[in-house]
Design an enzyme around this catalytic site. Structure first.
Site, PDB file in Angstrom:
ATOM      1  N   SER A  21     -23.539  -9.832  48.183  1.00  0.00           N
ATOM      2  CA  SER A  21     -23.572 -10.917  47.208  1.00  0.00           C
ATOM      3  C   SER A  21     -23.697 -10.386  45.783  1.00  0.00           C
ATOM      4  O   SER A  21     -24.412  -9.421  45.522  1.00  0.00           O
ATOM      5  CB  SER A  21     -24.757 -11.836  47.513  1.00  0.00           C
ATOM      6  OG  SER A  21     -24.866 -12.848  46.536  1.00  0.00           O
ATOM      7  N   ALA A  70     -29.080  -7.220  35.187  1.00  0.00           N
ATOM      8  CA  ALA A  70     -29.993  -8.360  35.074  1.00  0.00           C
ATOM      9  C   ALA A  70     -29.144  -9.580  34.741  1.00  0.00           C
ATOM     10  O   ALA A  70     -29.305 -10.201  33.689  1.00  0.00           O
ATOM     11  CB  ALA A  70     -31.056  -8.118  34.016  1.00  0.00           C
ATOM     12  N   LEU A  73     -28.671 -14.449  38.197  1.00  0.00           N
ATOM     13  CA  LEU A  73     -28.190 -15.467  39.145  1.00  0.00           C
ATOM     14  C   LEU A  73     -27.254 -16.488  38.494  1.00  0.00           C
ATOM     15  O   LEU A  73     -27.320 -17.685  38.787  1.00  0.00           O
ATOM     16  CB  LEU A  73     -29.368 -16.192  39.816  1.00  0.00           C
ATOM     17  CG  LEU A  73     -30.306 -15.319  40.644  1.00  0.00           C
ATOM     18  CD1 LEU A  73     -31.532 -16.103  41.080  1.00  0.00           C
ATOM     19  CD2 LEU A  73     -29.589 -14.765  41.866  1.00  0.00           C
ATOM     20  N   ASN A 100     -25.013 -16.818  50.352  1.00  0.00           N
ATOM     21  CA  ASN A 100     -26.236 -16.257  49.794  1.00  0.00           C
ATOM     22  C   ASN A 100     -26.926 -17.312  48.936  1.00  0.00           C
ATOM     23  O   ASN A 100     -26.307 -17.904  48.057  1.00  0.00           O
ATOM     24  CB  ASN A 100     -25.912 -15.018  48.951  1.00  0.00           C
ATOM     25  CG  ASN A 100     -27.155 -14.334  48.418  1.00  0.00           C
ATOM     26  OD1 ASN A 100     -27.737 -14.766  47.433  1.00  0.00           O
ATOM     27  ND2 ASN A 100     -27.552 -13.256  49.077  1.00  0.00           N
ATOM     28  N   CYS A 131     -36.495 -13.777  44.417  1.00  0.00           N
ATOM     29  CA  CYS A 131     -36.569 -14.617  43.218  1.00  0.00           C
ATOM     30  C   CYS A 131     -38.024 -14.910  42.847  1.00  0.00           C
ATOM     31  O   CYS A 131     -38.895 -14.992  43.711  1.00  0.00           O
ATOM     32  CB  CYS A 131     -35.858 -15.942  43.464  1.00  0.00           C
ATOM     33  SG  CYS A 131     -34.185 -15.749  44.056  1.00  0.00           S
ATOM     34  N   ASN A 193     -32.502  -5.109  48.768  1.00  0.00           N
ATOM     35  CA  ASN A 193     -32.012  -5.597  47.496  1.00  0.00           C
ATOM     36  C   ASN A 193     -32.268  -4.489  46.459  1.00  0.00           C
ATOM     37  O   ASN A 193     -32.744  -3.409  46.802  1.00  0.00           O
ATOM     38  CB  ASN A 193     -32.736  -6.897  47.125  1.00  0.00           C
ATOM     39  CG  ASN A 193     -31.912  -7.779  46.203  1.00  0.00           C
ATOM     40  OD1 ASN A 193     -31.097  -7.296  45.435  1.00  0.00           O
ATOM     41  ND2 ASN A 193     -32.128  -9.081  46.293  1.00  0.00           N
ATOM     42  N   THR A 194     -31.992  -4.756  45.207  1.00  0.00           N
ATOM     43  CA  THR A 194     -32.115  -3.715  44.181  1.00  0.00           C
ATOM     44  C   THR A 194     -33.558  -3.307  43.895  1.00  0.00           C
ATOM     45  O   THR A 194     -34.486  -4.095  44.034  1.00  0.00           O
ATOM     46  CB  THR A 194     -31.480  -4.192  42.866  1.00  0.00           C
ATOM     47  OG1 THR A 194     -32.074  -5.448  42.492  1.00  0.00           O
ATOM     48  CG2 THR A 194     -29.982  -4.362  43.014  1.00  0.00           C
ATOM     49  N   GLY A 245     -26.665   1.259  48.083  1.00  0.00           N
ATOM     50  CA  GLY A 245     -26.025   2.522  47.736  1.00  0.00           C
ATOM     51  C   GLY A 245     -24.907   2.966  48.647  1.00  0.00           C
ATOM     52  O   GLY A 245     -24.469   4.120  48.588  1.00  0.00           O
ATOM     53  N   GLY A 266     -22.398  -3.002  47.983  1.00  0.00           N
ATOM     54  CA  GLY A 266     -22.631  -3.715  46.734  1.00  0.00           C
ATOM     55  C   GLY A 266     -21.994  -3.095  45.518  1.00  0.00           C
ATOM     56  O   GLY A 266     -20.839  -3.333  45.200  1.00  0.00           O
TER      57      GLY A 266
END
Length: 303
Positions: A21, A70, A73, A100, A131, A193-194, A245, A266
């Protein structure tokens, strides 16, 4: 040629490769350059209850072996996704898609998931709990087992399709959060996630991105992803979708050996729009090289 199909929460995939996503839009953009039906599936752009412009610019910073983003969303909101984006996707993608979902309260998550659950094209709901909880002081839902479980329960109560909870790596104990989601009814877990990162411009002495900090992704985080996927896959009984990654077919095999049933790609899509297609095409030869006849056989196969 070896068998590449896998079963993710009851739905068969032709192969385990899934664009992540936020890196693949709503699919039809990539369909202009190749047939995206070669994918196992893909996870479309993170969708919230209401439309969001996102964070101020600049939003992207390059790093050694990765990037920080950043974006915030940015998306048109669930109504526009259902009315505009999914009909466009249906014209070029004939497989179930992963929806997602993001939110800023438990009610947000439940509302958006309930709406998307009714869409025929949606096969899975990938619930991003990274989030900030606006009713909980801004702390991410995914950093607290109780909060992650609360979101999971609320979504499961209003949906019928498989719910895969996407976890943040910015925690000290990823296993406790994964297990809390499993106990609350999650059908799968996706991670990582990141990671939280930051860059500073030496000339201006200010952060490179307007938000100061952002999500660090790219090849540099792959070892962290392998470690966390391994830990979670050995602690839960539900499928794990690995990511973080991934840039080549060998990375897919490594994450599957760590315990992943499927693998998301990603940041690589932002570097090369053909990344997922190339990985899928390379998988058979990599399987042959390592004597793998069926990918299902290697899931969690590390010794």
């Amino acid at each position: 040629m070896g068998k590449m199909s896998v079963n993710l929460c009851g739905i068969e995939l032709d192969n385990p490769v899934i664009p992540a996503s936020g890196t693949f839009g709503f699919g039809y953009e990539f369909a202009e350059i190749y047939d995206i039906n070669c994918l196992g599936t893909f996870s479309f752009k993170g969708t919230t209850k209401d439309s969001r412009f996102g964070n101020p610019t600049p939003r992207i910073a390059e790093c050694t072996s990765g990037m920080i983003n950043a974006v915030g969303l940015q998306n048109p909101g669930v109504d526009a996704v259902i009315n505009n984006e999914l009909p466009k996707l249906k014209k070029c993608f004939n497989k179930p898609v992963m929806a997602n979902v993001s939110g800023f309260s438990v009610e947000d998550y439940a509302y958006t998931c309930a709406r998307l659950d009714k869409e025929e094209q949606v096969g899975w709901l990938e619930v991003n709990v990274s989030c900030p909880n606006v009713h909980g002081g801004g702390m991410s839902f995914g950093t607290d087992p109780k909060a992650a479980a609360e979101v999971t329960k609320a979504v499961k109560a209003v949906t019928t399709k498989p719910v895969i909870v996407k976890l943040s790596p910015n925690v000290t104990d990823i296993v406790s959060i994964a297990k809390a989601c499993e106990d609350a009814g999650a059908d799968g877990i996706s991670l990582i996630n990141t990671l939280l990162g930051m860059r500073i411009d030496l000339k201006t002495r200010k952060p490179v991105i307007a938000n100061k900090m952002g999500g660090f992704s790219g090849p540099a985080i792959f070892p962290v992803a392998v470690r966390m996927v391994y830990q979670v896959a050995n602690a839960v009984k539900i499928p794990v979708v690995g990511m973080g990654g991934v840039s080549k077919a060998e990375d897919v095999i490594e994450l599957m050996l760590a315990g992943a049933t499927a693998v998301e790609v990603g940041a690589a899509n932002l570097v090369d729009p053909f990344a997922c297609k190339n990985i899928i095409e390379a998988l058979p030869s990599v399987m042959d090289k390592y004597g793998i006849k069926d990918l299902k056989d290697i899931i969690g196969g590390t010794v």
